[in-house]
Design an enzyme around this catalytic site. Sequence first.
Site, mmCIF file in Angstrom:
data_model
loop_
_atom_site.group_PDB
_atom_site.id
_atom_site.type_symbol
_atom_site.label_atom_id
_atom_site.label_comp_id
_atom_site.label_asym_id
_atom_site.label_seq_id
_atom_site.Cartn_x
_atom_site.Cartn_y
_atom_site.Cartn_z
ATOM 1 N N SER A 1 44.516 43.059 23.603
ATOM 2 C CA SER A 1 44.957 43.460 24.734
ATOM 3 C C SER A 1 45.301 45.106 24.974
ATOM 4 C CB SER A 1 46.608 42.775 24.929
ATOM 5 O OG SER A 1 46.898 43.158 26.495
ATOM 6 N N ASP B 1 42.403 34.246 32.042
ATOM 7 C CA ASP B 1 43.073 34.989 31.032
ATOM 8 C C ASP B 1 44.731 35.016 31.893
ATOM 9 O OD1 ASP B 1 43.466 37.270 28.860
ATOM 10 O OD2 ASP B 1 44.316 38.056 30.585
ATOM 11 N N HIS C 1 46.059 34.384 28.451
ATOM 12 C CA HIS C 1 46.268 35.655 27.803
ATOM 13 C C HIS C 1 47.028 35.558 26.287
ATOM 14 C CE1 HIS C 1 45.983 39.966 27.329
ATOM 15 N NE2 HIS C 1 47.321 39.985 27.105
#
Length: 291
Positions: free
Chosen positions: A100, A217, A272
């Site tokens: 990320s 995601d 995610h």
Amino acid sequence: MRTTTAILLLLILLMVLLRACVDGYRPVIIVHGIFDGPKQFQTLALFINETHPGTEVTVVDLYKHMSSLKPLWKQVQNFHRAIEPIMEKARDGVHLLCFSQGGLICRALLSTTPNHNIHNFIALSSPLAGQYGDTDYLQQVFPGCVKDMIFLVCYNRVGQRVSICQYWNDPHHRPSYLKNNKFLPVLNGDTPHDKIKSWRENFLHIKKLVLIGGPDDGVITPWQSSHFGFYNSKERVVEMRNQEFYRNDTFGLKTLSARGDLSLCLCSGVKHMHWHSNFTVFTNCIEKWLT
């Protein structure tokens, strides 16, 4: 006596071979994402050690949780200090595995570190071309704000003290993004600066760039940002090879692709916060790059 000697020699040979195999795995450095910390990456470290026994895995213990909102260039500086001793000890280089927001930190590390020995860089669901979307993460930082108005907060001196603002890429206010965002457009070479050439050379020291993302995601917006795609002014996604920074090869992405050293991995059905604990993602997209 001869049999005993032969068995001892065989055992010694097996130990040497085993040590050579273990020593063959480069150290892996993991950089966490926004609001994360080392604890969230215990499963990923376990995956690595189960498949590549003896691998030295370091999850950098810096800027955890709310402190991950601090300015990114400051984070880059201190992450560099933390991983430099690991790189210096690793004769054959290290791998960077970054999740990320951590993917942006690692990209900046690559670009700003001359003569680094980072072998493969794996960006796991990272907003590499920026972020523009209403998500739970955005609401944690700016409660009640909608994506259309965030540029008013982010594109000024105060806003640029918050990490997410430094990769907030509003496609409807691009001039303001280029003028006021002090991180991502500089890193991408969209904003000219006198270090573009040297940063590009540094970035191209890596052997492989691995980009991992997927349509489910739920945080990276658009999800194609994890593959260097992004919105145009009509919020239609322009894929990586049609992005200006790719066509102009401002930081080396086109060159990596031409070398055959750019790998894209797409996984559906992964949220995610599950990327780093999903064994299928690990085996399909990560494992083979960590030798």
